[in-house]
Design an enzyme around this catalytic site. Structure first.
Site, PDB file in Angstrom:
ATOM      1  N   ASP A   1       0.878  -1.170   0.000  1.00  0.00           N
ATOM      2  CA  ASP A   1       0.000   0.000   0.000  1.00  0.00           C
ATOM      3  C   ASP A   1       0.915   1.219   0.000  1.00  0.00           C
ATOM      4  O   ASP A   1       1.736   1.385   0.906  1.00  0.00           O
ATOM      5  CB  ASP A   1      -0.861   0.033   1.271  1.00  0.00           C
TER       6      ASP A   1
ATOM      7  N   ASP B   1     -13.441  -3.601  -1.327  1.00  0.00           N
ATOM      8  CA  ASP B   1     -13.155  -3.254   0.075  1.00  0.00           C
ATOM      9  C   ASP B   1     -14.445  -3.391   0.896  1.00  0.00           C
ATOM     10  O   ASP B   1     -15.095  -2.394   1.215  1.00  0.00           O
ATOM     11  CB  ASP B   1     -12.650  -1.798   0.169  1.00  0.00           C
TER      12      ASP B   1
HETATM   13  O1  1PR Z   1     -10.498   3.143  -5.162  1.00  0.00           O
HETATM   14  O2  1PR Z   1      -9.630   2.521  -7.377  1.00  0.00           O
HETATM   15  O3  1PR Z   1      -8.681   4.476  -6.167  1.00  0.00           O
HETATM   16  O4  1PR Z   1      -8.251   2.151  -5.417  1.00  0.00           O
HETATM   17  C1  1PR Z   1      -7.725   2.374  -4.159  1.00  0.00           C
HETATM   18  C2  1PR Z   1      -7.102   1.107  -3.708  1.00  0.00           C
HETATM   19  O5  1PR Z   1      -6.427   1.360  -2.500  1.00  0.00           O
HETATM   20  C3  1PR Z   1      -8.109  -0.009  -3.433  1.00  0.00           C
HETATM   21  O6  1PR Z   1      -7.623  -1.203  -3.978  1.00  0.00           O
HETATM   22  C4  1PR Z   1      -8.154  -0.117  -1.907  1.00  0.00           C
HETATM   23  O7  1PR Z   1      -8.260  -1.464  -1.488  1.00  0.00           O
HETATM   24  C5  1PR Z   1      -6.809   0.433  -1.498  1.00  0.00           C
HETATM   25  N1  1PR Z   1      -6.863   1.182  -0.228  1.00  0.00           N
HETATM   26  C6  1PR Z   1      -7.413   2.388  -0.056  1.00  0.00           C
HETATM   27  N2  1PR Z   1      -7.237   2.773   1.222  1.00  0.00           N
HETATM   28  C7  1PR Z   1      -6.560   1.802   1.836  1.00  0.00           C
HETATM   29  C8  1PR Z   1      -6.128   1.817   3.231  1.00  0.00           C
HETATM   30  O8  1PR Z   1      -5.565   0.860   3.758  1.00  0.00           O
HETATM   31  N3  1PR Z   1      -6.387   2.912   3.924  1.00  0.00           N
HETATM   32  N4  1PR Z   1      -5.652  -0.335   1.071  1.00  0.00           N
HETATM   33  C9  1PR Z   1      -6.316   0.798   0.901  1.00  0.00           C
HETATM   34  C10 1PR Z   1      -6.169  -1.341   1.649  1.00  0.00           C
HETATM   35  C11 1PR Z   1      -6.029  -3.590   1.675  1.00  0.00           C
HETATM   36  C12 1PR Z   1      -4.848  -4.342   1.220  1.00  0.00           C
HETATM   37  C13 1PR Z   1      -3.994  -4.842   2.343  1.00  0.00           C
HETATM   38  C14 1PR Z   1      -4.582  -6.147   2.766  1.00  0.00           C
HETATM   39  C15 1PR Z   1      -3.637  -7.056   3.458  1.00  0.00           C
HETATM   40  N5  1PR Z   1      -6.231  -2.398   0.878  1.00  0.00           N
HETATM   41  O9  1PR Z   1      -4.104  -3.532   0.432  1.00  0.00           O
HETATM   42  O10 1PR Z   1      -2.755  -4.921   1.806  1.00  0.00           O
HETATM   43  O11 1PR Z   1      -5.700  -5.894   3.607  1.00  0.00           O
HETATM   44  O12 1PR Z   1      -3.205  -6.508   4.645  1.00  0.00           O
HETATM   45  P1  1PR Z   1      -2.717  -7.416   5.847  1.00  0.00           P
HETATM   46  O13 1PR Z   1      -2.062  -8.625   5.269  1.00  0.00           O
HETATM   47  O14 1PR Z   1      -1.710  -6.577   6.576  1.00  0.00           O
HETATM   48  O15 1PR Z   1      -3.910  -7.736   6.669  1.00  0.00           O
HETATM   49  P2  1PR Z   1      -9.326   3.127  -6.059  1.00  0.00           P
END
Ligand code: 1PR
Length: 527
Positions: free
Chosen positions: A224, A379
């Site tokens: 991320d 999400d």
């Molecule tokens: O909406 O098309 O602009 O895409 C934004 C992208 O960013 C989406 O894929 C969304 O999932 C991601 N995103 C937005 N905010 C967050 C955040 O964390 N605040 N990422 C985010 C979260 C979750 C995974 C994470 C897994 C595994 N996405 O990326 O890596 O949950 O984590 P873990 O193994 O530590 O539990 P758009």
């Protein structure tokens, strides 16, 4: 000097990077004569059969290419660059292929997920230079919905099993073509490319021929990425999507360095999510493109990029389509794009009007680059209800009761990184996206993200059962056992983790060793 035939679709940069890492200079075909003057021609292809053939005609490349092949000059075709050598494809009725070999291209006819995405083995059918140095246990990266059906048995170089046995590479004289992507197959792929470059050396008999090849379960490392309070682009990680600790964005490392580390440690795929992409326009966010460019120089596994893929009008009124945004990502080294917020809005519109516009990001990108290049990142968050009648959304009976003991829940989609809940559920979203042309689902869970409690099996099962495209389970991995659980309890093709890898609590190698001991098919790590 190698000559590369780029017809303008997909990620040719990774082929160039792979060849350059072998110390080769690559020249691009710019005019038809460049094809006939090539010493060795490489033809990578992704996307759609008809757009490839039409582009060859438009650029006047069709006839010179045909002649080059008829003269049996050194040629390596990759993926669609293999399929184009045959007479026609079910993907594009009425469109004539190059017809160098008799036979056609058929859509996979199996109840397994299509596209066939991931790492699978090969069974050699005859000696070849291409097999020099291979043990037979290697896995190579495939991504396709169609496969060739050649008439001449003697051209078959190797086969692969996916539901049934199909031809995964051919060789005749100096013409070699593979369905798999050597440029995306890690060190093994580089070895195969090197072997092609030494085609004049003697052919070798493969040492070991598996009776049946099996698609490996993929382990995906996710980064991320966002700008921190100091203005640096960093890898961050949230707890249930909250990436701040004591008010500051967590900094877990530099994107390019971490991606390289995960590649050498055995990640089967790397995903970058530009998590503030929903508010920052990615084509203005050049560092992210630079991250891709630098990563793809020495990371030879598939790269996915998400965040901000949608239509956009800038302050000066200039319109950029989602397809243009995605194209820039592909040119910079991405193999797939992942669409989050925009997918929710597209599906809402589809359900409201009952029809597809043909103009959405999912449809336009899928049409040009192929379904396999379009991932939908969902999400979802659990919404608990006392009884199924309390909501019009599909519910599940859950073993994890809600805060007030509720026994049912539905999975609400969110946009803008979980900030805004919408009136649509993850199962419906996945189904509609599949219909619109998405090739894969990246299924997160806000409830499990960053918790180390394990994947949300109930959510994953419900979505996986509803669709036939591959699913990447995400969020909550805390141990190798969690990967085993998600692969055995659900049919997912891949599992993704972030936090445990970033914090070095568990390594990719540990996960793979554990899975292998337990009998789960994985891609062995060759260094
Ligand atoms: O909406 O098309 O602009 O895409 C934004 C992208 O960013 C989406 O894929 C969304 O999932 C991601 N995103 C937005 N905010 C967050 C955040 O964390 N605040 N990422 C985010 C979260 C979750 C995974 C994470 C897994 C595994 N996405 O990326 O890596 O949950 O984590 P873990 O193994 O530590 O539990 P758009």
């Amino acid at each position: 000097m190698l000559t590369l035939l780029d017809y303008g679709a997909g990620n040719v940069r990774s082929v160039v990077n792979a060849l350059e890492s072998l110390g080769k200079k690559v020249k691009f075909v710019e005019k038809p004569e460049d094809i006939l003057s090539a010493e060795k021609l490489i033809f990578p292809g992704v996307g759609n059969f008809s757009s490839l053939i039409n582009t060859l005609h438009e650029k006047d490349f069709y006839e010179p290419l045909k002649r080059y092949l008829q003269e049996n000059r050194p040629f390596l075709g990759i993926c669609l660059g293999l399929q184009a050598l045959f007479e026609y494809s079910e993907e594009a009725p009425g469109v004539k292929g190059l017809g160098i070999f008799k036979g056609y291209v058929k859509r996979f006819d199996t109840n397994l997920s299509v596209p066939h995405i991931g790492w699978n083995g090969i069974k050699a059918q005859k000696p070849s230079r291409l097999f020099e140095g291979l043990s037979g246990e290697e896995k190579l990266y495939f991504v396709h919905s169609y496969h060739i059906v050649p008439e001449e048995a003697d051209i078959v170089l190797c086969t692969t099993d996916y539901g049934y046995e199909f031809v995964s590479a051919i060789e005749k004289g100096n013409i070699i073509a593979t369905q798999f992507h050597p440029e995306k197959s890690g060190q093994v792929g580089l070895k195969i490319l090197k072997n092609f470059l030494e085609l004049e050396k003697p052919a070798v008999k493969p040492k070991f021929i598996p009776s049946k090849t099996r698609l490996a379960k993929r382990i995906v490392a996710c980064l991320d990425v966002r700008t921190n309070d100091e203005g640096d682009l960093v890898v961050t990680k949230g707890d249930q999507y909250d990436v701040r600790e004591k008010g500051r964005v967590r900094n877990l490392g530099k994107p390019v360095e971490l991606a390289r580390r995960y590649y050498t440690e055995g990640a089967d795929e790397i995903t970058f999510l530009n998590i503030t992409g929903f508010r920052d326009f990615p084509l203005k966010d050049l560092p992210m493109l630079e991250v891709l460019r630098l990563t793809s120089q020495n990371v030879f596994v598939p790269l996915t990029i998400g965040g901000g893929i949608r239509d956009f009008t800038d302050r000066d009124g200039r319109f950029y389509s989602a397809l243009e945004v995605a194209s820039e990502y592909f040119r910079s080294g991405a193999d797939k794009v992942s669409i989050g917020s925009d997918a929710v809005l597209i599906v809402e519109e589809y359900l409201r009007t009952g029809k597809a516009t043909g103009q959405s990001s999912i449809e336009t990108i899928s049409k040009v680059y192929g379904a396999q290049a379009v991932v939908i990142s969902i999400d979802p968050r659990r919404v608990y209800v006392d009884s199924p009648e309390k909501t019009r959304h599909p519910v599940i009976e859950t073993e994890i009761p809600g805060p007030n003991g509720e026994k049912y829940c539905w999975f609400q989609c969110t946009i803008k990184g979980g900030r805004e809940g919408r009136d649509i559920d993850a199962i419906t979203l996945a189904k509609v996206c599949e219909k619109l042309g998405a090739g894969e689902i990246l299924l997160n869970s806000i409830d499990r993200d960053g918790t180390n409690l394990g994947f949300d099996i109930e959510l994953i099962q419900a979505v996986k059962e509803a669709i036939s495209i591959p699913v990447i389970a995400s969020s909550g991995a805390g141990s190798p056992e969690h990967f085993y659980e998600v692969f055995t309890k659900t049919g997912v093709e891949a599992a993704l983790a972030a936090g445990i890898f970033h914090r070095k609590e568990v390594s990719i190698e540990e996960v793979k060793c554990y899975l292998k001991e337990k009998g789960i098919e994985i891609r062995p790590i060759f260094r």
